[in-house]
Design an enzyme around this catalytic site. Structure first.
Site, PDB file in Angstrom:
ATOM      1  N   LYS A   9      -1.728   4.940 -12.337  1.00 27.57           N
ATOM      2  CA  LYS A   9      -1.748   5.348 -11.045  1.00 27.57           C
ATOM      3  C   LYS A   9      -3.169   6.161 -10.773  1.00 27.57           C
ATOM      4  CE  LYS A   9       0.772   8.449  -8.104  1.00 27.57           C
ATOM      5  NZ  LYS A   9       2.156   9.236  -7.697  1.00 27.57           N
ATOM      6  N   SER A  25      -7.109  -9.046  -1.733  1.00 28.80           N
ATOM      7  CA  SER A  25      -7.137  -8.253  -2.964  1.00 28.80           C
ATOM      8  C   SER A  25      -7.666  -6.679  -2.606  1.00 28.80           C
ATOM      9  CB  SER A  25      -8.069  -8.886  -4.169  1.00 28.80           C
ATOM     10  OG  SER A  25      -9.447  -8.706  -3.689  1.00 28.80           O
ATOM     11  N   TYR A  58      -3.699  -7.600  -5.885  1.00 26.85           N
ATOM     12  CA  TYR A  58      -4.584  -7.730  -7.147  1.00 26.85           C
ATOM     13  C   TYR A  58      -5.791  -7.141  -6.936  1.00 26.85           C
ATOM     14  CZ  TYR A  58      -7.015 -11.890  -5.589  1.00 26.85           C
ATOM     15  OH  TYR A  58      -8.064 -12.698  -4.933  1.00 26.85           O
TER      16      TYR A  58
END
Length: 127
Positions: A9, A25, A58
């Site tokens: 995270k 992305s 992504y």
């Protein structure tokens, strides 16, 4: 059985750019993703603290040391430059893997520099 667990995270990163015309992305400073173990092209969830938007995309590695966090393509419609976001990566883990598994949480400052890397969030903590 496998469980979906938070693997990494990036907590409270600041969006440095929103580029609607890029293919898609999120571009993130390579130093940041290295520290938490997120790989290029890895799927991540992004939560915008400013407006509550959540999205999946992504990762594309950005220039080292730049602090870049740039939402590209359609994701750029869900953020503004300066917004604070949380970027989360997940992993499927077996019960055996869970015994020794430790996620990595990067606590960011306003300049997108890592202040601290911890293994889990302290309970009831305001950051």
């Amino acid at each position: 059985m496998f469980r979906t667990m938070m693997k990494a995270k990036i907590h409270r990163a600041r969006v440095t750019e929103a580029n609607l015309n890029y293919v898609g992305s999120v571009t993130i400073d390579q130093d940041i993703i290295d520290k938490v173990g997120i790989l290029p092209h890895e799927k991540v969830q992004i939560v915008n603290n400013n407006n509550g938007a959540r999205l999946e995309t992504y990762v594309i590695p950005g220039e080292r040391g730049s602090g870049v966090v740039c939402l590209n393509g359609a994701a750029a419609r869900l953020v503004q430059t300066g917004d604070t976001v949380i970027i989360v990566s997940y992993a499927l883990l077996s019960d055996e893997e869970l015994i020794s598994f430790k996620p990595k949480v990067a606590l960011m400052n306003e300049d997108n520099k890592i202040e601290q890397v911890i293994e889990q969030e302290p309970p009831l903590t305001e950051m």
